[in-house]
Design an enzyme around this catalytic site. Structure first.
Site, PDB file in Angstrom:
ATOM      1  N   SER A  38       0.747  -1.339  -0.003  1.00  0.00           N
ATOM      2  CA  SER A  38      -0.189   0.020   0.188  1.00  0.00           C
ATOM      3  C   SER A  38       0.870   1.124   0.256  1.00  0.00           C
ATOM      4  O   SER A  38       0.373   2.162  -0.363  1.00  0.00           O
ATOM      5  CB  SER A  38      -0.939   0.005   1.075  1.00  0.00           C
ATOM      6  OG  SER A  38      -0.258  -0.054   2.313  1.00  0.00           O
ATOM      7  N   HIS A  60      -5.529  -3.908  -1.817  1.00  0.00           N
ATOM      8  CA  HIS A  60      -5.386  -2.988  -2.859  1.00  0.00           C
ATOM      9  C   HIS A  60      -5.418  -3.593  -4.209  1.00  0.00           C
ATOM     10  O   HIS A  60      -4.715  -2.934  -5.050  1.00  0.00           O
ATOM     11  CB  HIS A  60      -4.138  -2.281  -2.558  1.00  0.00           C
ATOM     12  CG  HIS A  60      -4.141  -1.306  -1.239  1.00  0.00           C
ATOM     13  ND1 HIS A  60      -4.632  -0.022  -1.385  1.00  0.00           N
ATOM     14  CD2 HIS A  60      -3.999  -1.432  -0.062  1.00  0.00           C
ATOM     15  CE1 HIS A  60      -4.601   0.547  -0.150  1.00  0.00           C
ATOM     16  NE2 HIS A  60      -4.201  -0.433   0.525  1.00  0.00           N
ATOM     17  N   LYS A 119     -12.391  -1.163   0.203  1.00  0.00           N
ATOM     18  CA  LYS A 119     -11.586  -0.268  -0.780  1.00  0.00           C
ATOM     19  C   LYS A 119     -12.386  -0.081  -2.239  1.00  0.00           C
ATOM     20  O   LYS A 119     -13.605   0.381  -2.411  1.00  0.00           O
ATOM     21  CB  LYS A 119     -10.153  -0.452  -0.811  1.00  0.00           C
ATOM     22  CG  LYS A 119      -9.518  -0.366   0.439  1.00  0.00           C
ATOM     23  CD  LYS A 119      -7.934  -0.631   0.320  1.00  0.00           C
ATOM     24  CE  LYS A 119      -7.245  -0.296   1.486  1.00  0.00           C
ATOM     25  NZ  LYS A 119      -7.726  -0.637   2.945  1.00  0.00           N
TER      26      LYS A 119
END
Length: 404
Positions: A191, A219, A250
């Site tokens: 990240s 991610h 996310k």
């Protein structure tokens, strides 16, 4: 209630030390839904619209009308919350549907939902591994992986970041020290740097050394790979990863909730023994219903991940042309290296004045001397947004002496 007389004074001193070192993390308040443009709340209570370049809203789905409508419908049909954990009276048909859909999307047999992705990692290792076993971890893995590993009794090994020779060393050492089972675990995308794990090479090494391979896809799920399945699709090993953890918070909608996806036996044991699952309230029905709608969108079209990839290529090229030092790669996380923590905060503050919302990252989030601005590109940014961002970076960078 009594406390030691110097306790709060001690805390004030600690906080002042953080401020004096330029490491204090102030929270900015926003007064709108998440999106490419948001309004921030200023100290005097007024608001200001800014271009948002620091959210994990990779696909723009946190305010997508279909996702919001699905959340409203689940709220209407299944209520606000379950007031319970899953195994008592907190499992609804929606939860089973989402778990099945995630398994299909990720190429696994079964999935278990958690209140947060941090809990998915925190509750993973202790139920599965004992003191006869070994867990082998990338040195830059997320804090949730580190904390989860600390809770288990397996012997721990750490290899240099994305270094396959050092991973092989760890695998050989674990074998020579008599490990019963070996689990290699990595972030799919890291990240702070946007680097992508070499899952294809890792899979080959794990097969060679009879080891399991696990990956945190927070991610990556939704946009990495040709159809957005994740890092394992991007690296050509879809369906060949033993354990996948990830988040709904996310790219997959942006609310909250996490998951672990794996073979049925793994998931079944986690349902029996994973403490964050057993002792945390059920994921809210509105989040579950919205997450199902997210998967409908992603399985129906790659348009959003394609737009994100195009935006990422454009911004990376433009910000490099402007003279900034960025971490190389192709992920929408674009670390703009400043190195000095105070300078990173000054750059972020000046950019906010110029209408661009970014955040400086510095120790302990990243190593000392590696402070940066982490830009995150979204599918809802248009070309004018990206050009505006580069122009603001150019102006602020010249003022602070970062670029010529």
């Amino acid at each position: 209630m009594t406390t030691p007389p110097d306790f709060h004074a001690h805390l004030r001193q600690e906080l002042q030390g953080i401020r004096d070192a330029g490491l204090y993390k102030a929270e900015r308040v926003i007064a709108t839904p998440q999106g490419a443009h948001i309004r921030t709340v200023l100290p005097d209570g007024s608001t200001r619209e800014v271009l948002n370049l620091c959210a994990n809203n990779y696909l723009g789905l946190s305010s997508h009308p279909d996702v919001i409508a699905a959340a409203h419908e689940a709220l209407r049909t299944h209520g606000y919350g379950l007031s319970s954990v899953r195994f008592i009276c907190g499992t609804q048909d929606l939860h089973k549907t989402l778990e099945s859909r995630l398994s299909r999307f990720l190429g696994t047999e079964d999935t278990i939902l958690y209140a947060a992705a941090f809990d998915a990692n925190g509750g993973l290792f202790e139920p599965l591994l004992g003191e006869q076993d070994a867990v082998i971890s990338d040195e830059l893995n997320h804090a949730s992986i580190i904390d989860g590993i600390r809770l288990c009794k397996a012997k721990r090994y750490r290899y240099k970041h994305n270094d396959m020779a050092d991973l092989q060393r760890c695998l050989e050492q674990a074998a020579s020290e008599g490990a019963r089972y070996k689990l290699v675990f990595t972030d799919g995308v890291f990240s702070m740097d946007g680097t992508v794990a070499k899952l294809d090479e890792m899979r080959a090494l794990c097969d060679q050394h009879r080891a399991l391979l696990g990956v945190d896809e927070c991610h990556a799920s939704g946009f990495m790979g040709a159809t957005g399945r994740g890092t394992h699709e991007f690296r050509g090993v879809f369906g060949k990863i033993d354990i996948i953890t990830g988040t709904l918070g996310k790219a997959l909608g942006g609310a909250s909730g996490g998951f672990t996806s794996a073979r049925r036996e793994v998931v079944e044991l986690l349902r029996q023994r994973s403490r964050p699952y057993l002792f945390s309230n059920t994921v809210a029905p509105s989040i579950v219903g919205a997450s199902i709608a997210v998967l409908d969108l992603l399985e129906g079209s790659t348009a959003l991940r394609d737009k994100l990839a195009d935006n990422t290529r454009y911004f990376r090229a433009a910000i490099t042309q402007a003279g900034f030092d960025i971490k190389p790669g192709e992920h929408p996380i674009v670390p703009i290296m400043v190195l000095d923590a105070i300078l990173a905060q000054q750059l972020a503050a000046r950019l906010l004045e110029l209408g661009v919302y970014v955040v400086g990252f510095f120790f302990p989030v990243v190593p000392k001397g590696q402070a940066r601005i982490r830009v995150q590109i979204s599918a809802v940014h248009d070309r004018a947004d990206l050009d505006r961002a580069v122009a603001a970076f150019n102006q602020a960078g010249r003022e602070l002496g970062l670029v010529k």
